[in-house]
Design a protein around this motif. Structure first.
Motif, PDB file in Angstrom:
ATOM      1  N   LEU A   1      32.408   7.003 -70.454  1.00  0.00           N
ATOM      2  CA  LEU A   1      31.879   8.249 -69.868  1.00  0.00           C
ATOM      3  C   LEU A   1      31.169   9.176 -70.855  1.00  0.00           C
ATOM      4  N   THR A   2      31.809   9.471 -71.977  1.00  0.00           N
ATOM      5  CA  THR A   2      31.225  10.472 -72.885  1.00  0.00           C
ATOM      6  C   THR A   2      30.862   9.889 -74.246  1.00  0.00           C
TER       7      THR A   2
ATOM      8  N   HIS B   1      44.903   4.299 -70.042  1.00  0.00           N
ATOM      9  CA  HIS B   1      43.508   3.876 -69.866  1.00  0.00           C
ATOM     10  C   HIS B   1      42.705   3.844 -71.172  1.00  0.00           C
ATOM     11  N   ASP B   2      42.804   4.887 -71.985  1.00  0.00           N
ATOM     12  CA  ASP B   2      41.991   4.956 -73.207  1.00  0.00           C
ATOM     13  C   ASP B   2      42.452   4.002 -74.303  1.00  0.00           C
TER      14      ASP B   2
ATOM     15  N   SER C   1      36.043   0.959 -68.811  1.00  0.00           N
ATOM     16  CA  SER C   1      35.931   2.066 -67.865  1.00  0.00           C
ATOM     17  C   SER C   1      34.542   2.073 -67.232  1.00  0.00           C
TER      18      SER C   1
ATOM     19  N   ARG D   1      37.920  18.580 -68.944  1.00  0.00           N
ATOM     20  CA  ARG D   1      38.271  17.528 -69.916  1.00  0.00           C
ATOM     21  C   ARG D   1      39.785  17.439 -70.101  1.00  0.00           C
TER      22      ARG D   1
HETATM   23  N1  LIG Z   1      37.732   8.624 -72.916  1.00  0.00           N
HETATM   24  C1  LIG Z   1      36.558   8.063 -72.340  1.00  0.00           C
HETATM   25  C2  LIG Z   1      36.568   8.083 -70.835  1.00  0.00           C
HETATM   26  C3  LIG Z   1      37.573   7.204 -70.209  1.00  0.00           C
HETATM   27  O1  LIG Z   1      37.398   5.897 -70.540  1.00  0.00           O
HETATM   28  C4  LIG Z   1      35.339   8.838 -72.724  1.00  0.00           C
HETATM   29  O2  LIG Z   1      35.448  10.030 -72.962  1.00  0.00           O
HETATM   30  O3  LIG Z   1      34.269   8.244 -72.746  1.00  0.00           O
END
Ligand SMILES: N[C@@H](CCO)C(=O)O
Ligand SMILES: CC(=O)SCCNC(=O)CCNC(=O)[C@H](O)C(C)(C)COP(=O)(O)OP(=O)(O)OC[C@H]1O[C@@H](n2cnc3c(N)ncnc32)[C@H](O)[C@@H]1OP(=O)(O)O
Length: 356
Positions: A59-60, A331-332, A145, A207
């Motif tokens: 995502l980020t 997940h992370d 993800s 966040r």
């Molecule tokens: N922690 C990840 C999003 C979840 O996978 C990010 O900030 O890209």
């Protein structure tokens, strides 16, 4: 002759205009990429015979997958699982993000209110970037993800091009659970009086909420253990200052509109629907040999969803293997558990290619 890795580098590509799936056109379309390969193999001049590994960020994230500060730094480099002596390792900043590829505020990016972006749009932008580089076959494509969603979408859009894929901590379609969390995050953004251009606290709190879904209870208990006594009104518990820190970090490095667009790409991800102009589920087009990987403590993309994904891929006729990352962190874990991740990447690189 032994091969030697060059230094990693960033590169820019000017791409053809891109018509977005839900309306709008990206003009002056560009992509920022990150590249690490053998000496002599460059974006300007591909060396024949170097297999390509395409990494897709979450995502980020940004295009900078490896090297100092890269999101997969510990698993990329000479002698590591993804070795630039042996593979051309590339990553692009996702369309609609804020790290150099076309996105909100950049020249030619649509300015309409309520613009929607999909994982198909991000995947199409990456196909254009591969075309521009002259890369016709990709040995391995992987990401976690949202990166896993785009990985699957690429393999559905261009089945003959992607030989092996490793979708991590992802699903065939975003669940109501995922869309629901994203909805709450979006509403928090919109409550900020500075939304969207001068956003502050809204992005921080969105966040903070998201971080709790990216982690799991046992990992937070270990890393942010409760003290014998603390005042919660003044943020005295370690988890409180941790979430404040994480919120401030994102506020300092990300833009509200880009965040919303990336959330939307997750919401709209659904490979059970046909691609435009087709009539069968997009997932049934995937031909790549696939290693489907889940994380045992992932509350967003559960092991059960990984099984469903594997089932769809097997039904499509793809060769499928499964693996589970065991982690306290949820997940992370795909951005944290290097010793578990490295052998999974090594396995994926060695998967048998599909019969053509
Ligand atoms: N922690 C990840 C999003 C979840 O996978 C990010 O900030 O890209
Ligand atoms: C262009 C770019 O920057 S993209 C960067 C790459 N990142 C990505 O692709 C995804 C986004 N990143 C993430 O989601 C996360 O960083 C992850 C999952 C990779 C790892 O999480 P991290 O935040 O690094 O690890 P962890 O949860 O242990 O937190 C460590 C940070 O919290 C701080 N911290 C830890 N506990 C506390 C606490 N109780 N109170 C305050 N701060 C705390 C640490 O000092 C450290 O700060 P720093 O990151 O500023 O050095």
């Amino acid at each position: 002759m032994p091969t030697v890795a060059a230094s990693p580098r960033i590169f820019e590509l000017a791409l053809p205009d891109l018509a977005l799936e839900r309306g709008g056109m990206v003009r002056s379309h560009r992509a920022r990429g990150w590249w690490w390969s053998r000496e002599g193999d460059t974006p300007e001049s591909l060396q024949p015979g170097v297999p390509t590994v395409l990494l897709i960020h979450a995502l980020t994230g940004s295009a900078q997958a490896g090297g100092q500060g890269g999101w997969w730094e510990p698993v990329i480099g000479p002698g590591r699982a993804l070795d630039p002596d042996q593979f051309r390792i590339i990553c692009f900043n996702n369309l609609g993000s804020c790290y150099g590829s076309s996105g909100p505020g950049s020249d030619g990016f649509p300015t309409v209110r309520n613009l929607e972006l999909t994982s198909i749009d991000i995947a199409r932008a990456q196909l254009l970037a591969l075309d521009k580089l002259g890369i016709t076959k990709v040995h391995l494509t992987t990401g976690g993800s949202l990166g896993g969603m785009v990985t699957l979408t690429l393999a559905a859009l261009a089945p003959a091009r992607f030989e092996r894929i490793l979708p991590l901590a992802t699903s065939v379609a975003a669940s109501a659970w995922v869309v629901g969390w994203n909805h709450v995050a979006r509403q928090i953004l919109r409550l900020d009086p500075g939304y969207p251009d001068n956003i502050g606290r809204g992005l921080e709190i969105a966040r903070q909420l998201a971080i709790l879904t990216y982690r799991a209870e046992p990992g937070l208990d270990v890393r942010q253990p409760r003290p014998a006594f603390a005042n919660s009104a003044s943020g005295g518990y370690p988890i409180q200052s941790y979430l404040e820190h994480q919120g401030a970090k994102l506020r300092n490095r990300f833009a509200a509109q880009a965040y919303e667009l990336q959330l939307a790409t997750m919401d709209h991800h659904d490979l059970l629907q046909p691609l435009p102009g087709d009539n069968r589920p997009a997932i049934s087009r995937v031909h790549a040999t696939t290693l489907v990987v889940d994380i045992d403590t992932d509350q967003l993309f559960t092991p059960a969803q990984a099984e469903v994904l594997a089932g769809h891929l097997r039904k499509a006729g793809a060769r499928v293997e499964r693996a589970t990352m065991s982690s306290l962190h949820g997940h992370d874990a795909f951005l944290m558990e290097w010793e578990t991740l490295a052998p999974i990447l090594t396995r994926a690189l060695q998967l048998e290619a599909p019969a053509s």
